[in-house]
Design an enzyme around this catalytic site. Sequence first.
Site, mmCIF file in Angstrom:
data_model
loop_
_atom_site.group_PDB
_atom_site.id
_atom_site.type_symbol
_atom_site.label_atom_id
_atom_site.label_comp_id
_atom_site.label_asym_id
_atom_site.label_seq_id
_atom_site.Cartn_x
_atom_site.Cartn_y
_atom_site.Cartn_z
ATOM 1 N N HIS A 18 -20.598 -94.902 17.069
ATOM 2 C CA HIS A 18 -20.465 -96.132 17.845
ATOM 3 C C HIS A 18 -20.658 -95.833 19.324
ATOM 4 C CE1 HIS A 18 -16.427 -95.057 19.112
ATOM 5 N NE2 HIS A 18 -15.946 -95.090 17.882
ATOM 6 N N HIS A 21 -18.800 -92.853 20.934
ATOM 7 C CA HIS A 21 -19.381 -91.530 20.665
ATOM 8 C C HIS A 21 -20.657 -91.333 21.480
ATOM 9 C CE1 HIS A 21 -17.580 -92.650 16.583
ATOM 10 N NE2 HIS A 21 -16.774 -91.714 17.043
ATOM 11 N N CYS A 126 -1.262 -87.315 10.282
ATOM 12 C CA CYS A 126 -2.238 -88.415 10.290
ATOM 13 C C CYS A 126 -3.602 -87.844 9.940
ATOM 14 C CB CYS A 126 -2.308 -89.094 11.660
ATOM 15 S SG CYS A 126 -3.734 -90.219 11.739
ATOM 16 N N CYS A 143 0.583 -93.981 12.559
ATOM 17 C CA CYS A 143 -0.057 -93.261 13.660
ATOM 18 C C CYS A 143 -0.335 -94.251 14.791
ATOM 19 C CB CYS A 143 -1.359 -92.635 13.167
ATOM 20 S SG CYS A 143 -2.461 -92.185 14.519
ATOM 21 N N HIS A 146 -4.364 -94.714 14.896
ATOM 22 C CA HIS A 146 -5.056 -95.285 13.737
ATOM 23 C C HIS A 146 -4.295 -96.425 13.052
ATOM 24 C CE1 HIS A 146 -7.163 -91.441 14.317
ATOM 25 N NE2 HIS A 146 -8.200 -92.110 13.876
#
Length: 499
Positions: A18, A21, A126, A143, A146
């Site tokens: 995405h 990144h 996690c 987490c 996340h």
Amino acid sequence: MKKYYITTPIYYVNDKPHLGHAYTTIAADILARWHRMRGAEVYFLTGTDENGQKNVEAASAAGLGVEEYVEKMSARWQETWDSLGLTNNDFIRTTEARHKKTVEKFFKAVQKKGDIYQGEYAGWYCQGCEAFVTESEAEDGKCPIHQKPLKKIKEKNYFFKLTAYQDKLLAHIKKNPDFIRPKARRNEVVSYIKNFMQDISITREGVEWGIPVPGDSSQVLYVWFDALINYISAIGFADKKTKFKKYWPADLHLVGKDIIKFHCALWPAMLMSAGLPLPKQIFAHGYFTIDGKKMSKSLGNVVDPVELSNIYGPDTVRYFLLREISFGQDGDFSAAKLQKRYEQDLANDLGNLLQRVLAMVEKYLDAKAPKPTRENIENWPIIIEAMDNLDFTRALDEIWEVIREANRFIDQEQPWKLVKVDSKRLAAVLYILLETLRNIGWMLLPIMPTTSEEVWRQLGLEPTKEKQKKFSQAIKWGGLKQGVKIKKGKSLFPPIDVL
Ligand code: MSP
């Protein structure tokens, strides 16, 4: 010849690429191109992080075998970088034989040093982060990043004596103020090393997909211990002595701020234990957010860099990412901001400048470059300093200062009036503008390579030949020769209506 070894983090394959990144990888590509153009022998590495239990689960959800799954997903990452025109020299996958071999050799060196011991570990894990999360970090048993339930893990593992390196790490950071940048991140790492760092479990029981612990195949190595080693597997730590000697230590590990503990504490300690030099610098950039939230698959708010690039072209995406957010800080993405930058900075300032200048050279000078002048418009020293210092925002501000200055110069000099009264001044003014555009091509080359080449082409230059020039020669004023015939072409940034 000077070398420059730059790396990005290796990306988890259970995610698809995405814009967040792409941000890291594009910034690394800009630096790789910048140092190449300055004459260094550059090695630009990126790749994929493919071990760990989460891939087994992702593969089974996709109805594929793990090997097939990681292969397919890894190819997708490389294809994304290719379609964005990125110039990585290598793409490492942690399932490759060269990596496994390196990890084994490295593990044995650390073991020989006496830094590995067996112990029991219990904690909340996690899988998304591939890391333990403390009770205080957890939010309702989930987490914080996340937002997924944590797993309780209790097992016998091998540990790395990370705490044995506490003093050495602090001393190194103190002695090398630029080892961790920016400063806020360095302070964060120092506080972690001083107050929170513990020995770390570096193996996992019951994980089916990973690199087995040398001498104990009942366990595999923890993905982070294995992943960090990619930076030396790619350049031949296992068996390519000359290559390794040439490129190590890395000049720069570029990472996001989420993974600094691993890069600035664990990795340097691992290297110290194995008796290897430390990277020269680790730079952590900020998060790209959408409405204030980190872009991530688990939050479902991802922007696809290839889709954006299909609409605006890769150069616009590169420009936007580096211009909008000061490198090292967080920043928010919005389609409206991108569109505004496209219209104002790119189409209006740069696109129009080229069009205006070429139209006048066509009309008043029979489309030929006039005689070189001494008078010039430039600010190279500031741009060089900013680029060397990873201050992309400042470099772009300065480049746009040159572009705007050139536009103002047209308005002041009014060539359409000069043509009637002072043909000598007219020629000088148009030379200054053409030569400024040739220089702008050089300024933009690492950041907007396609645009640079198109600017040169329209100026009547051959981009391949221009690029062969030595940087210090190329940017000398007067490089555009008298008589070169311009080739006015299509608009650099045509209107795009997407909103
Ligand atoms: N596999 C590990 C890295 C191992 S390196 C030895 C990992 N992978 S990741 O795919 O989850 O993320 C890699 C990097 O992507 C982050 O450090 C960061 O550089 C970048 N980003 C991911 N999401 C991002 C944003 N939303 N914004 C900016 N960068 C982001 O961690």
